[in-house]
Scaffold this active site. Sequence first.
Site, PDB file in Angstrom:
ATOM      1  N   VAL A  62       0.838  -1.203   0.000  1.00 12.14           N
ATOM      2  CA  VAL A  62       0.000   0.000   0.000  1.00 12.14           C
ATOM      3  C   VAL A  62       0.872   1.252   0.000  1.00 12.14           C
ATOM      4  CG1 VAL A  62      -1.683   1.346   1.312  1.00 12.14           C
ATOM      5  CG2 VAL A  62      -1.968  -1.131   1.103  1.00 12.14           C
ATOM      6  N   ARG A 105      11.217   0.678   7.457  1.00 10.57           N
ATOM      7  CA  ARG A 105      12.058   0.085   8.495  1.00 10.57           C
ATOM      8  C   ARG A 105      13.511   0.014   8.033  1.00 10.57           C
ATOM      9  NH1 ARG A 105      11.443  -5.988  11.120  1.00 10.57           N
ATOM     10  NH2 ARG A 105      12.962  -5.694  12.798  1.00 10.57           N
ATOM     11  N   ASP A 119      13.310   0.095  13.929  1.00  7.79           N
ATOM     12  CA  ASP A 119      12.123  -0.402  14.618  1.00  7.79           C
ATOM     13  C   ASP A 119      11.297   0.759  15.171  1.00  7.79           C
ATOM     14  OD1 ASP A 119      12.770  -3.017  14.112  1.00  7.79           O
ATOM     15  OD2 ASP A 119      13.837  -3.300  16.002  1.00  7.79           O
ATOM     16  N   TYR A 168      -3.387 -10.069  14.960  1.00  8.83           N
ATOM     17  CA  TYR A 168      -3.132  -8.873  14.149  1.00  8.83           C
ATOM     18  C   TYR A 168      -4.252  -7.849  14.340  1.00  8.83           C
ATOM     19  CZ  TYR A 168      -3.101  -5.988   9.903  1.00  8.83           C
ATOM     20  OH  TYR A 168      -3.130  -4.944   9.011  1.00  8.83           O
ATOM     21  N   LYS A 201      -4.359  -4.024  16.129  1.00 10.38           N
ATOM     22  CA  LYS A 201      -4.847  -2.823  15.438  1.00 10.38           C
ATOM     23  C   LYS A 201      -5.916  -2.116  16.273  1.00 10.38           C
ATOM     24  CE  LYS A 201      -2.717  -2.515  11.395  1.00 10.38           C
ATOM     25  NZ  LYS A 201      -2.009  -1.297  10.948  1.00 10.38           N
ATOM     26  N   GLY A 225      -3.166 -22.023 -14.317  1.00  7.25           N
ATOM     27  CA  GLY A 225      -4.241 -22.866 -14.823  1.00  7.25           C
ATOM     28  C   GLY A 225      -4.653 -23.971 -13.871  1.00  7.25           C
ATOM     29  N   ILE A 261      -6.392  -1.190  -4.694  1.00  9.09           N
ATOM     30  CA  ILE A 261      -5.343  -0.325  -4.172  1.00  9.09           C
ATOM     31  C   ILE A 261      -5.562   1.127  -4.586  1.00  9.09           C
ATOM     32  CG2 ILE A 261      -3.848  -0.873  -6.159  1.00  9.09           C
ATOM     33  CD1 ILE A 261      -2.654  -0.134  -2.564  1.00  9.09           C
TER      34      ILE A 261
END
Length: 312
Positions: free
Chosen positions: A13, A34, A50, A139, A143, A188, A205
């Site tokens: 992104v 980073r 970091d 995760y 957030k 395929g 995006i």
Amino acid sequence: MTKICLTGSSGFVGSRLLYELKQVTTFQVAGLCRRLPHGRDCSGLHAMGDLQEADLSTPLSGVDVLIHAAARAHIMKDEVADPLAEYRRVNVEGTLNLACQAVAAGVKRFVFISSIGVNGNISTRPFRVDDQPNPAEPYAQSKWEAEQGLMKLAAETSMEVVIIRPPLVYGPDAPGNFGSLVRWIEKGVPLPLGAIHNKRSLVGIDNLVDLIIHCLDHPAAANQVFLAGDGEDISTAELLRGVGRAMGKPARLIPVPAGLLQFGATLLGRKAMAQRLLGSLQVDISKTRELLDWKPPYTVEEGLRRCFERSN
């Protein structure tokens, strides 16, 4: 001239967002990552190390808007002993360290790229922005905790916070599940997903980048949470056929009942992957449309087609 700083600027992104921001003549843009990526153009990029330890007082000096797209994202085969602790270290501690330094530097607005996973990973009706958060994975939990910390900071300081929760983001060279689907069709490989009639909200995006840029200075965006999406819901089978059309290759889909696929995936320890392919996750973007007077610039069909245009 609006001075913008973007973290995660070498990611999927972030790299696309950095490119589009640089096209706006009234923006002065600096990208943070980073570490500098090998074998790629690193002009305009600065290594920050970091997040939870970085001193960013210099790159944040004079910045008007900070876009935070850096994160420890989904890792399918996580080898750390405590995944939630590691997600918290980067996505919560790192984000709040960055935000506190932004306040000290006088940043006016902090735009945080979160995740629809804060709402949950399966829906029985379209998720709304005011639904009770229900993060089901480490995760998403990290957030959500970062969101709470940012909103607390916004209430205590003059820095505005804007939170954007996107569902699956697709685009050229997308990682994760979308990238896997593209590779299967390209090779395929026959896929047993022809009878899947779920409903999934996605965001291309280019639509997501347009929304982020829209939130940089819109007055109504201050201290708000927005859900992102293309405004269309499609099944996994429809997505695969759409990818095939955009690639000029047939999607070879075999109709296998969803229940049988779910049972087999559970036996093989792939329940989470099956849920993403078979389950529904719909997003209601009406608040995003109405409060920001925004609409997705591209349809799903157009977004998929743009995935395979190599214009830049």
